[in-house]
Design a protein around this motif. Structure first.
Motif, mmCIF file in Angstrom:
data_model
loop_
_atom_site.group_PDB
_atom_site.id
_atom_site.type_symbol
_atom_site.label_atom_id
_atom_site.label_comp_id
_atom_site.label_asym_id
_atom_site.label_seq_id
_atom_site.Cartn_x
_atom_site.Cartn_y
_atom_site.Cartn_z
ATOM 1 N N UNK A 24 0.814 -1.212 0.000
ATOM 2 C CA UNK A 24 0.000 0.000 0.000
ATOM 3 C C UNK A 24 0.851 1.266 0.000
ATOM 4 N N UNK A 25 2.012 1.221 0.626
ATOM 5 C CA UNK A 25 2.873 2.404 0.636
ATOM 6 C C UNK A 25 3.585 2.602 -0.707
ATOM 7 N N UNK A 26 3.473 1.622 -1.594
ATOM 8 C CA UNK A 26 4.154 1.668 -2.892
ATOM 9 C C UNK A 26 3.263 2.113 -4.037
ATOM 10 N N UNK A 27 1.981 2.360 -3.761
ATOM 11 C CA UNK A 27 1.044 2.691 -4.839
ATOM 12 C C UNK A 27 0.448 4.078 -4.641
ATOM 13 N N UNK A 28 -0.006 4.665 -5.736
ATOM 14 C CA UNK A 28 -0.662 5.970 -5.687
ATOM 15 C C UNK A 28 -2.084 5.823 -5.140
ATOM 16 N N UNK A 29 -2.674 6.927 -4.719
ATOM 17 C CA UNK A 29 -4.045 6.896 -4.202
ATOM 18 C C UNK A 29 -5.041 6.437 -5.250
ATOM 19 N N UNK A 30 -4.743 6.690 -6.521
ATOM 20 C CA UNK A 30 -5.671 6.325 -7.595
ATOM 21 C C UNK A 30 -5.204 5.069 -8.342
ATOM 22 N N UNK A 31 -4.510 4.160 -7.633
ATOM 23 C CA UNK A 31 -3.996 2.937 -8.235
ATOM 24 C C UNK A 31 -5.082 2.224 -9.054
ATOM 25 N N UNK A 32 -4.654 1.740 -10.189
ATOM 26 C CA UNK A 32 -5.518 0.894 -11.036
ATOM 27 C C UNK A 32 -4.810 -0.438 -11.163
ATOM 28 N N UNK A 33 -5.496 -1.526 -10.783
ATOM 29 C CA UNK A 33 -4.914 -2.859 -10.812
ATOM 30 C C UNK A 33 -5.904 -3.792 -11.472
ATOM 31 N N UNK A 34 -5.362 -4.653 -12.344
ATOM 32 C CA UNK A 34 -6.226 -5.702 -12.878
ATOM 33 C C UNK A 34 -5.400 -6.877 -13.337
ATOM 34 N N UNK A 35 -5.989 -8.045 -13.131
ATOM 35 C CA UNK A 35 -5.464 -9.250 -13.746
ATOM 36 C C UNK A 35 -5.953 -9.177 -15.187
ATOM 37 N N UNK A 36 -5.157 -9.609 -16.132
ATOM 38 C CA UNK A 36 -5.482 -9.447 -17.546
ATOM 39 C C UNK A 36 -6.834 -10.035 -17.912
ATOM 40 N N UNK A 37 -7.272 -11.067 -17.201
ATOM 41 C CA UNK A 37 -8.534 -11.721 -17.547
ATOM 42 C C UNK A 37 -9.717 -11.209 -16.737
ATOM 43 N N UNK A 38 -9.526 -10.166 -15.937
ATOM 44 C CA UNK A 38 -10.583 -9.701 -15.044
ATOM 45 C C UNK A 38 -10.841 -8.205 -15.203
ATOM 46 N N UNK A 39 -11.967 -7.778 -14.655
ATOM 47 C CA UNK A 39 -12.257 -6.358 -14.542
ATOM 48 C C UNK A 39 -11.318 -5.784 -13.491
ATOM 49 N N UNK A 40 -10.937 -4.558 -13.651
ATOM 50 C CA UNK A 40 -9.938 -3.966 -12.763
ATOM 51 C C UNK A 40 -10.482 -3.457 -11.447
#
Length: 121
Positions: A24-40
């Motif tokens: 959590x300390x390594x990401x921005x407040x507006x982090x966008x994460x997704x597995x390629x096969x899933x919705x983010x």
């Protein structure tokens, strides 16, 4: 400040340790994460919720990073991860390749590609 390759290696190692605070300390407040096969997932609260659920699984992870390639504010990390669902369970192996967008020394976006490789002896 550490270089980007060291930062990304530490970030991936934190994932394998299920170290939510470091992640959590390594990401921005507006982090966008997704597995390629899933919705983010968008935003820190949703990302942290996903991480906490994942860390409650009790799985045992092992990580091997093969390459870290950095080009400006973009980066790629690939390697293999193994997991055991419990101490007596089979070891499952996955190949992964994660794409990163960086901003201000943090991760702003991640797209994670993974493929199960099957059981490992």
């Amino acid at each position: 400040m550490q270089d980007t390759e060291t930062f990304l290696r530490a970030f991936n190692e934190a994932f394998a340790r299920e170290d939510v605070d470091t992640i959590m300390s390594s990401v921005t407040d507006d982090i966008r994460f997704r597995m390629a096969s899933e919705t983010g997932i968008e935003g820190k609260p949703a990302f942290e919720k996903m991480l906490r659920e994942m860390s409650a699984s009790g799985c045992i992870f092992n990580l091997e990073i093969f390459d870290v390639v950095v080009a400006g504010d973009r980066a790629v990390v690939n390697g293999e991860m193994t997991l055991k669902e419990n101490k007596d369970g089979p070891v499952r192996a996955y190949a992964f390749c994660d794409l990163y967008q960086l901003r201000d020394g943090k991760i702003a976006e991640t797209i994670a590609y993974g493929m199960e490789m099957g059981d490992k002896p």
